[in-house]
Design an enzyme around this catalytic site. Structure first.
Site, mmCIF file in Angstrom:
data_model
loop_
_atom_site.group_PDB
_atom_site.id
_atom_site.type_symbol
_atom_site.label_atom_id
_atom_site.label_comp_id
_atom_site.label_asym_id
_atom_site.label_seq_id
_atom_site.Cartn_x
_atom_site.Cartn_y
_atom_site.Cartn_z
ATOM 1 C CB SER A 242 -0.898 0.013 1.228
ATOM 2 O OG SER A 242 -0.094 0.182 2.388
ATOM 3 C CE LYS A 243 -0.691 7.600 -3.229
ATOM 4 N NZ LYS A 243 -1.843 8.234 -3.842
ATOM 5 N NE ARG A 244 -0.363 6.241 6.013
ATOM 6 C CZ ARG A 244 -0.110 7.486 6.367
ATOM 7 N NH1 ARG A 244 -0.244 8.452 5.498
ATOM 8 N NH2 ARG A 244 0.313 7.746 7.593
#
Length: 480
Positions: A255-257
């Site tokens: 994920s982007k996080r």
RNA sequence: GGCGCGUUCGUCUAGCGGUUAGGACACGGCCCUCUCAAGGCUGAAACACGGGUUCGAUUCCCGUACGCGCUACCA
């Protein structure tokens, strides 16, 4: 499953950029098609109007093409079974929903989003299974008619059998079975008239003649719904292959996080498409032997779904960097020079002097992970005087021994006709003989005087690139 | 909570009943070398656990644990 030419699709939703997981899914689809002489189509799944992102489709295509993945059919190039954008196919979906409604395989649901939300929250709280309670499945004809007359918004849900189970074969996971009683009466048509993914992908895969569905593992649980829809419509379902997920370092879904996930991020950082493709191909697939370096072309010949693993794979940036360095090194000098053009220009190495530019990148190639890394090594070759920043280096240059080396070097250099790397090496050998200074005591002062650095490529090579005049000037500058 | 899927070095993985469990990245050492990279050699490092089946299980079956995914009028 009938034996027909292979046809696969990559069906992203245009959320703004191409996810590296999406890149791998696209790649596997592409490779599978190429391997079997089939067709690969790009289909845009934009049925969620609230998620519309300007320019997302163009961006997606740009990233795919950058990676070298070219599609046979798609929104840009068209094809025999278009349009390839779902928002342009709504009439088709509505027709199929109507058919299901007529045949009693689907029903209208008048529950509001708020009601559903409340119900879900309550189930959550009571720690019960979360599923739609199917209250609208039992609505009377009169009831439905009166609600339609008042214009009450509704969705259409599929009527999932109340008992029994469905078993299917997944090309990667083998036999998978799911009980109907844990499958929701999935919404097929939203109240805004757009289909959900579940309906649209089935209708499109069928009408586009897709033979193999190759997609991420996150779709595995809903595959039963999709297969049920094929049954409702009386269609032959395609083969299913669910790919393991790409993971963050903590093993959650990538994920982007936790770092970069967009292909364009990697592109901007200086990763080569060859490296990213090679790396991502090996995240879940392997050739069955020890080979690791692959070009797209080679992958097209080698790929097979049988050799795709089942477990998720952590996206290891360190290894990707290694692949990048490898691919960078494998590039012909002309291409590497092109990639480094910006920094070569800045270093004052003339664009017309391709010979020198290529010699420079050839000398520096093994130092690079990214093209931009070359900047750090170019100062030694730039025009003008070098700067000796460290105190230690200055005192070494001032030493008596070093000074002798410089004088000897200067005398010999003036008479040196050929200024090639080998000639220079031979000359330094003569300096050694004359002065009696050798090894580190010989090379380090020269290296510092010539480049200002204590580390770097072969000194002969460097002196050659600096040129006779430049070399003499630099050494001269260190003479007391 | 329910359901599904998964589990070999830290990471990517090979293995498809009998192997000193192999390779790669990263890490350590050595070699090469004026130095640093690169390269070569080398070291440390793994079969989640418990039951079966079997002459023999990393491999087959069942459980447990753990992880992940799904559980939306998102895809």
């Amino acid at each position: 499953m009938t034996q027909q030419p292979v046809k696969v699709r990559f069906a992203p939703s245009p959320t703004g950029y191409l996810h590296v997981g999406g890149l791998r899914t696209a790649l596997y689809n592409y490779l599978f098609a190429r391997k079997h002489g089939g067709i690969v189509v790009l289909r845009i799944e934009d049925t969620d109007r609230s998620r519309y992102v300007e320019g997302a489709v163009e961006n997606l295509i740009t990233s795919l093409e950058w990676a070298g993945l070219h599609f046979d059919e798609g929104p840009k190039q068209g094809g025999p079974v278009g349009p390839y954008t779902q928002s342009e196919r709504t009439a088709l979906y509505r027709d199929h929903v109507t058919q299901l409604l007529d045949e009693g395989k689907a029903y209208r649901c008048f529950c509001t989003p708020e009601e559903l939300e409340d119900a879900r929250a309550r189930q959550q709280e009571e720690r019960r299974e979360q599923a739609y309670d199917r209250r609208c499945r039992a609505l009377s004809e009169d009831d439905i008619r009166s609600r339609l007359q008042t214009g009450t918004p509704y969705t259409v849900r599929m009527k999932v059998p109340l008992g029994g189970q469905l078993q299917f074969h997944d090309l990667i996971r083998g036999e998978v079975s799911v009980h109907y009683d844990v499958i929701d009466d999935q919404v097929l048509l939203k109240s805004d008239g757009f289909p959900t993914y579940h309906l649209a992908n089935v209708v499109d895969d069928h009408h586009m003649g897709i033979t193999h569905v190759i997609r991420g593992e996150e779709w595995l649980p809903s595959t039963a719904k999709h297969l049920l829809l094929y049954e409702f419509f009386g269609w032959n379902p395609p083969e299913m292959a669910h790919l393991p997920l790409l993971l963050n370092e903590d093993r959650s879904k990538l994920s982007k996080r936790q770092g970069d996930v967009a292909v364009e991020d990697y592109r901007e950082k200086g990763f080569l498409p060859e490296a990213l493709v090679n790396f991502v191909a090996l995240l879940g697939w392997n050739p069955g032997d020890d080979r690791e370096m692959f070009t797209l072309k080679e992958l097209e010949e080698e790929f097979s779904l049988e050799r795709v693993g089942k477990a998720g794979a952590v996206f290891d940036l360190e290894k990707l960097r290694w692949f990048n360095a490898q691919h960078l090194r494998n590039l012909p000098a002309s291409q590497l020079a092109d990639l480094c053009t910006r920094w070569l220009d800045e270093a004052g190495i003339a664009p017309e002097d391709t010979e020198k530019r290529e010699a420079v990148v050839a000398a520096l190639g093994s130092y690079l992970t990214f093209p931009a890394d070359i900047a750090a090594h170019l100062s030694a070759l730039a025009e003008g005087q070098v700067e000796i920043s460290s105190e230690e280096a200055r005192s070494l240059l001032a030493e008596e021994e070093s000074q002798q080396v410089f004088l000897s070097f200067l005398a010999l250099a003036e008479e040196q006709e050929d200024w090639t790397a080998t000639e220079i090496k031979a000359m330094i050998k003569r300096v050694q003989k004359e002065t009696g200074v050798k090894g580190k005591q010989l090379f380090m002062p020269l290296r510092l005087a010539l480049t200002g650095e204590e580390h770097g490529p072969d000194l002969g090579l460097l002196a050659n690139l600096i040129g006779k005049t430049g070399s003499i000037a630099r050494v001269q500058a260190q003479v007391r």
